[in-house]
Design a protein around this motif. Structure first.
Motif, mmCIF file in Angstrom:
data_model
loop_
_atom_site.group_PDB
_atom_site.id
_atom_site.type_symbol
_atom_site.label_atom_id
_atom_site.label_comp_id
_atom_site.label_asym_id
_atom_site.label_seq_id
_atom_site.Cartn_x
_atom_site.Cartn_y
_atom_site.Cartn_z
ATOM 1 N N ASP A 450 10.287 0.798 -2.488
ATOM 2 C CA ASP A 450 10.151 1.759 -3.590
ATOM 3 C C ASP A 450 9.288 1.134 -4.663
ATOM 4 O O ASP A 450 9.371 -0.060 -4.940
ATOM 5 C CB ASP A 450 11.548 2.083 -4.147
ATOM 6 C CG ASP A 450 11.529 3.426 -4.833
ATOM 7 O OD1 ASP A 450 11.539 4.448 -4.135
ATOM 8 O OD2 ASP A 450 11.506 3.414 -6.118
ATOM 9 N N GLU A 451 8.414 1.981 -5.259
ATOM 10 C CA GLU A 451 7.485 1.481 -6.268
ATOM 11 C C GLU A 451 8.240 0.839 -7.433
ATOM 12 O O GLU A 451 7.773 -0.123 -8.032
ATOM 13 C CB GLU A 451 6.620 2.667 -6.756
ATOM 14 C CG GLU A 451 5.279 2.282 -7.327
ATOM 15 C CD GLU A 451 4.455 1.410 -6.391
ATOM 16 O OE1 GLU A 451 3.867 0.436 -6.898
ATOM 17 O OE2 GLU A 451 4.424 1.660 -5.146
ATOM 18 N N SER A 452 9.451 1.398 -7.711
ATOM 19 C CA SER A 452 10.193 0.913 -8.895
ATOM 20 C C SER A 452 10.717 -0.508 -8.705
ATOM 21 O O SER A 452 11.065 -1.182 -9.661
ATOM 22 C CB SER A 452 11.388 1.836 -9.165
ATOM 23 O OG SER A 452 12.287 1.773 -8.068
ATOM 24 N N LYS A 454 9.012 -2.958 -7.535
ATOM 25 C CA LYS A 454 7.962 -3.964 -7.463
ATOM 26 C C LYS A 454 7.874 -4.853 -8.694
ATOM 27 O O LYS A 454 7.165 -5.850 -8.711
ATOM 28 C CB LYS A 454 6.599 -3.279 -7.205
ATOM 29 C CG LYS A 454 6.526 -2.740 -5.770
ATOM 30 C CD LYS A 454 5.155 -2.267 -5.371
ATOM 31 C CE LYS A 454 5.188 -1.836 -3.908
ATOM 32 N NZ LYS A 454 3.910 -1.211 -3.501
ATOM 33 N N ASP A 455 8.607 -4.474 -9.747
ATOM 34 C CA ASP A 455 8.600 -5.330 -10.944
ATOM 35 C C ASP A 455 9.657 -6.418 -10.887
ATOM 36 O O ASP A 455 9.671 -7.330 -11.699
ATOM 37 C CB ASP A 455 8.831 -4.469 -12.196
ATOM 38 C CG ASP A 455 7.538 -3.784 -12.617
ATOM 39 O OD1 ASP A 455 6.486 -4.268 -12.165
ATOM 40 O OD2 ASP A 455 7.613 -2.793 -13.371
ATOM 41 N N GLU A 564 14.152 -8.499 -13.604
ATOM 42 C CA GLU A 564 12.867 -7.860 -13.852
ATOM 43 C C GLU A 564 11.973 -8.817 -14.594
ATOM 44 O O GLU A 564 12.433 -9.626 -15.385
ATOM 45 C CB GLU A 564 13.062 -6.584 -14.669
ATOM 46 C CG GLU A 564 12.082 -5.512 -14.262
ATOM 47 C CD GLU A 564 12.534 -4.131 -14.765
ATOM 48 O OE1 GLU A 564 11.696 -3.258 -14.821
ATOM 49 O OE2 GLU A 564 13.732 -3.987 -15.106
#
Lengths: 574, 430
Positions: A450-452, A454-455, A564
């Protein structure tokens, strides 16, 4: 008095002092209150009782004396009224000689005798000639010499109270002289017989004087009886000078206006309450001492344990981690001791753990130094090679070099130990491009992330060695399928890397993650390093698990906490 | 730890208690203390001992002797207590009160049987049953005094007859021979006149200002008269007879003519004291003062009473007896005490009167002692019955008689005074 204000007064330094004070306050206040209260109450009671007692005693004395006086008075009145009878007119002032006179005299003397009681010391009627009626034992000459006998009698009543004196005018030498109370009354009736004679009534005063003495002894008071003219009838010997703080009980005798006065020096009056006071003070002092002793013992025992705990803590703070405190009882302090001990134990093991991990880190860094090549040299060289490849027209080589440079850049940038997941994934992309150039498009790579996610952070260069393993041990000539799934599971991230390669033999798999296992040949070191990185960063419970079946492929699973990336440095939980 | 707490608490509690205790107790609040001793500590004897109350009129030395006798009895009778009650001058009053309240003493001295016999236990039974009393050893005449209407109410305990004491020294100084038995009143008056010297305040004889008429009976009987007829019914012609008046007049005359002095009157010393001081030469009395005369250092002699010319000398006996109260609860024990009181042992202890037992007199040879002999010869002369035994109303009569006798010694004429006394007393005999 609260503890806070106490504290302001005395800045106590030690727990023991505080406890001692608390303890003393708690015991002594009620003690002193009780003592003071009981003293005041009982002293008040005793004083009022003593006062009442004294008053009653004086009243009693007054009554007793009055009973004597009034009876004596009655006696004289009876004689007077007897003489008023006209039949008594023949009673003469000289010794009777005729038969009838003697009969009259005998009648009169019988009457006088009838007036006798057990207290009577004598009843006489003394005529002016010196002849008297009554018992045959009076020495008139001696009586005349008695000072009081000659005193003026009260013109109104004819009474002359003689007071207390020793009866010395009795002829009968056999009987001892005794103190008597005397009353002389002049016979003044205008019509009766024996006008101008005197009645003498004497009562035995031993009992009365004994009562006086008893009163003096009991109350320590000074007794004084005076007649209206101020003549002292009776006075306690030795006399005392009157003080203005004296307690005085005073009574008037109804019979003859005598005044009976008991005077008690204040000192004596308050003596009994003084005794109570000194007793109370002594008892209070003794109990305070006792309380102090107990408080001292108790608080020192109590605080000794606290102090020991404190000393132990101090030792620990100086680094003596092997210190343990003794557990004495199963109370709160005991559990405190136990907690302290287990805490120190915990600290000790933590310190050991820290030391161990520090050592490992150092080793890793040393190894890193060992492997470090000057990155400039590498990149410059790679650029030169790229340049040559372009000139030579070997486009594929140039591409490989470019991707390698990208991978190496990620690898060599050691300023950050933790990097965002996205960046790690980009490095993997570069790596895979290199393999694609080498083998051709013979393998599949599926990424599910999921793109979310990647942090979130991941330790640097942890995925690349795993892919390396797949290509060098799992696939032959780069053929196969790779699937990378990254999901979040609560506060954790879960990464699953699956390939359909040859798999790992079970015995090898067993040794794969054991850092101290003897290594046979190459391989495995990368996997192990990755596992160590996760463990170092996140704790020993995280890291790799590898499942594999020969010929079926391998699955590597990694779990680690979500953190994060924020540019201010330092991760945070969410 | 818990233990420590409770200890501290206990200590505090104790201290508090101490405090309050001191506060409460230190005051010495004048509540009446608990009754001391056991409730049984009252006057009565405990269950173990029997108490006999014994009333006496004696005082001084005589009383002490009686108490010693009581102690002796207690020693020989364990578990018995004799409570000696000395009533002294209040004897009649207290005794009457005791009888009135039916709480009389068990044993008492007694002489006035006509007055009290109804409250007394008749003793004939005890005497006849109890041989150890040895009735025959008593002077037989003594029992007559304790008999009323044929019943015996008192056991003779002591007696005295009356004699004349004389101071040998005064007789020697005046070179007068000592009086001898068989002398007459004339001799007596002559000697008395010789021994009187008003300037020296010394007299031959002392006349009592107030006489007990009982004691005068001896003189009256010696003159052949008496105060009352033998049947006790008449006084006229007896109490005021010429002989009676003459006998009494002797004393009045002696006072008048200065051969005797009045003693024991208002503010005067008693005859015994004056005799002891050597200021009277002769004194008429019973045995009582003999010991005190001896101790006073008087060289004293005794002699029988003088006689009226041609008439036999008569004496009068003063007797004391012991009686038991009718209301006594312990008559047997009381009887034992009475018996002991008149035993040889007890009689020998007593000095104030004469032994009632012949055996004791013989043993002590008293009747051969010149000092005591006159008492026994006078005893033999004492066979008349005293007036008070002849008439129950004698006490009333005696008032007038006493006044008359006093008037005589004060100088009145005896015949006149006695006539008046008879006249005033007749009504009591109706």
């Amino acid at each position: 008095m609260t503890f806070r204000s106490l504290k302001r007064l005395f800045p106590f330094r030690s727990m023991r002092a505080k406890l001692l004070v608390c303890f003393l306050v708690v015991t002594i206040i009620p003690l002193l209150t009780l003592g003071a209260l009981s003293y005041y109450q009982s002293a008040k009671m005793v004083n009022s009782q003593f006062g009442k007692y004294g008053e009653n005693a004086v009243a009693q004395l007054e009554q007793q004396t009055s009973s004597y006086l009034s009876r004596m008075k009655q006696t004289t009145e009876a004689i007077n009224s007897y003489l008023l009878d006209p039949a008594r007119a023949d009673l003469g002032n000289v010794a009777p000689t005729a038969y009838q006179e003697i009969l009259d005299k005998n009648d009169f003397e019988d009457f006088l005798k009838a007036l006798h009681t057990d207290r009577t010391a004598g009843i006489y009627v003394i005529t002016r000639s010196g002849y008297f009626y009554g018992e045959n034992n009076l020495d008139v000459a001696k009586l005349e010499r008695t000072l009081a006998w000659g005193a003026e009698s009260d013109p109104a009543t004819g009474e002359n109270w003689l007071g207390f004196y020793v009866q010395e005018h009795i002829v009968d030498a056999g009987s001892p002289e005794r103190p008597v109370l005397g009353l002389a009354v002049s016979i003044n009736n205008p019509y009766g017989a024996l006008r101008g004679s005197k009645i003498l009534v004497e009562e035995n005063a031993e009992d009365l004087l004994r009562a006086f003495r008893l009163f003096e002894r009991d109350t320590k008071a000074h007794l004084k009886i005076t007649d209206p003219k101020g003549r002292v009838i009776y006075e306690t010997q030795p006399g005392i000078p009157p003080g203005d703080r004296d307690i005085v009980w005073k009574k008037n005798l109804s019979a003859n206006d005598w005044t009976i006065e008991a005077r008690l020096p204040a000192r004596d009056f308050f003596r009994s309450s003084g005794i109570i006071r000194s007793n109370t003070v002594m008892a209070a002092a003794a109990s305070c001492l006792l309380a102090f002793g107990f408080a001292y013992l108790f608080s020192s025992r109590f605080t000794a344990r606290i102090r020991r705990l404190k000393d132990s803590m101090q030792k620990v703070s100086f680094g003596k981690l092997h210190t343990r405190t003794k557990v004495e009882a199963r109370d709160e302090l005991g559990s405190l001791d136990i907690s302290f001990n287990s805490m120190v134990e915990g600290i000790q093991s933590l310190v050991r753990e820290v030391e161990r991990t520090e050592a490992l880190k150092k080793e890793a860094e040393l190894r890193a130094f060992h492997y470090q090549i000057n990155p400039h040299l590498l990149f410059n060289t790679l650029n030169s090679i790229q340049w040559k490849a372009r000139l030579a027209g070997a486009e594929d080589i140039r591409q490989m070099l470019y991707h390698l440079a990208m991978v190496l850049e990620g690898n060599l940038e050691i300023t950050q130990e933790l990097v965002p997941l996205g960046r790690e994934l980009r490095i993997i992309e570069h790596y895979l491009k290199i393999q694609e150039v080498r083998y051709g498009p013979v393998f599949r790579y599926e990424l599910e992330c999921d793109e979310s996610l990647k942090d979130y952070l991941i330790p640097r260069m942890t995925l690349q060695p795993l892919f390396e393993n797949i290509f060098f041990h799992g696939f032959e000539d780069g053929k196969g399928g790779i699937r990378l799934t990254i999901r979040e599971a609560g506060s954790l991230l879960q990464l699953v890397l699956t390939d359909n390669g040859t798999g790992i033999a079970p015995d090898k798999l067993k040794r794969l993650l054991q850092p101290d296992a003897k290594r046979k040949g190459k391989g495995g070191l990368g996997v192990q390093n990755v596992d160590q990185k996760f463990k170092l960063h996140y704790g020993p419970q995280y890291g790799l698990t590898v499942q594999s079946r020969a010929g079926q492929g391998t699955t590597v699973m990694i779990q680690w906490p979500k953190k994060e990336d924020n540019r201010n440095g330092g991760g945070k939980h969410d | 730890m818990k233990k420590k707490w409770s200890m501290a608490l206990a200590a505090t509690t104790i201290a508090t208690l101490l405090l309050t205790a001191c506060g409460g107790g230190g005051g010495g609040t004048s509540e009446s203390g608990a009754p001391s001793g056991s409730p049984a500590a009252s006057g009565g004897g405990s269950a173990g001992t029997q108490t006999i109350r014994f009333a006496t009129w004696d005082t001084g030395d005589a009383l002490k002797i009686e108490q010693d006798i009581a102690k002796k009895f207690e020693e020989s009778h364990p578990g018995t207590k004799i409570q000696v009650e000395a009533y002294a001058d209040g004897f009649d009053q207290k005794l009457a009160a005791g009888f009135g309240a039916t709480n009389p003493p068990d044993v008492m001295y007694m002489w006035d049987f006509p007055t009290y016999h109804q409250s007394l236990e008749p003793l004939d039974g005890y005497v006849s049953k109890d041989a150890s009393l040895k009735v025959d050893d008593f002077y037989s005449g003594l029992f007559n005094y304790g008999k009323i209407e044929g019943k015996l109410y008192g056991i003779p305990a002591g007696f005295t007859s009356r004699v004349v004491y004389y101071n040998k020294k005064l007789f020697d100084e005046a070179k007068i021979p000592y009086p001898k038995d068989g002398w007459t009143w004339n001799d007596f008056q002559a000697i008395s006149a010789k021994l009187s010297d008003k300037a020296k305040k010394q007299y031959g004889f002392g006349v009592r200002a107030s006489n007990d008429t009982y004691d005068l009976q001896g003189f009256v009987w010696s003159n052949g008269s008496s105060f009352i007829s033998d049947d006790g019914k008449k006084i006229d012609g007896y109490m005021n007879s010429k002989e009676t008046a003459q006998a009494i007049q002797v004393f009045g005359d002696m006072v008048k003519n200065g051969s005797a002095v009045l003693v024991g009157g208002k503010g005067q010393q008693s005859g015994e004291d004056i005799f002891k001081a050597g200021k009277i030469a002769m004194w008429e009395s019973g045995i009582w003062p003999l010991e005190s005369f001896k101790t006073a250092g008087i060289d004293v002699g005794t002699v029988e009473m003088p006689a009226f010319p041609g008439k036999p000398v008569k004496g009068v006996i003063a007797e004391s007896a012991l009686s038991i109260a009718k209301d006594s609860k312990q008559k047997d024990l009381a009887w034992e005490f009475v018996k002991f009181y008149v035993s040889d042992e007890a009689i020998k202890m007593r000095k104030a009167d004469l032994p009632v037992r012949v055996s004791v007199v013989n043993e002590l040879k008293l009747d051969q002692d010149p000092l005591y002999k006159p008492f026994y010869t006078m005893l033999e002369r004492s066979d008349n019955t005293p007036a008070f035994l002849l008439n129950a109303k004698w006490n009333e009569v005696n008032r007038q008689l006493s006044a008359a006798v006093e008037a005589v010694v004060q100088g009145s004429d005896a015949q006149d005074a006695l006539n008046q006394a008879v006249k005033d007393s007749e009504r009591y005999l109706k």
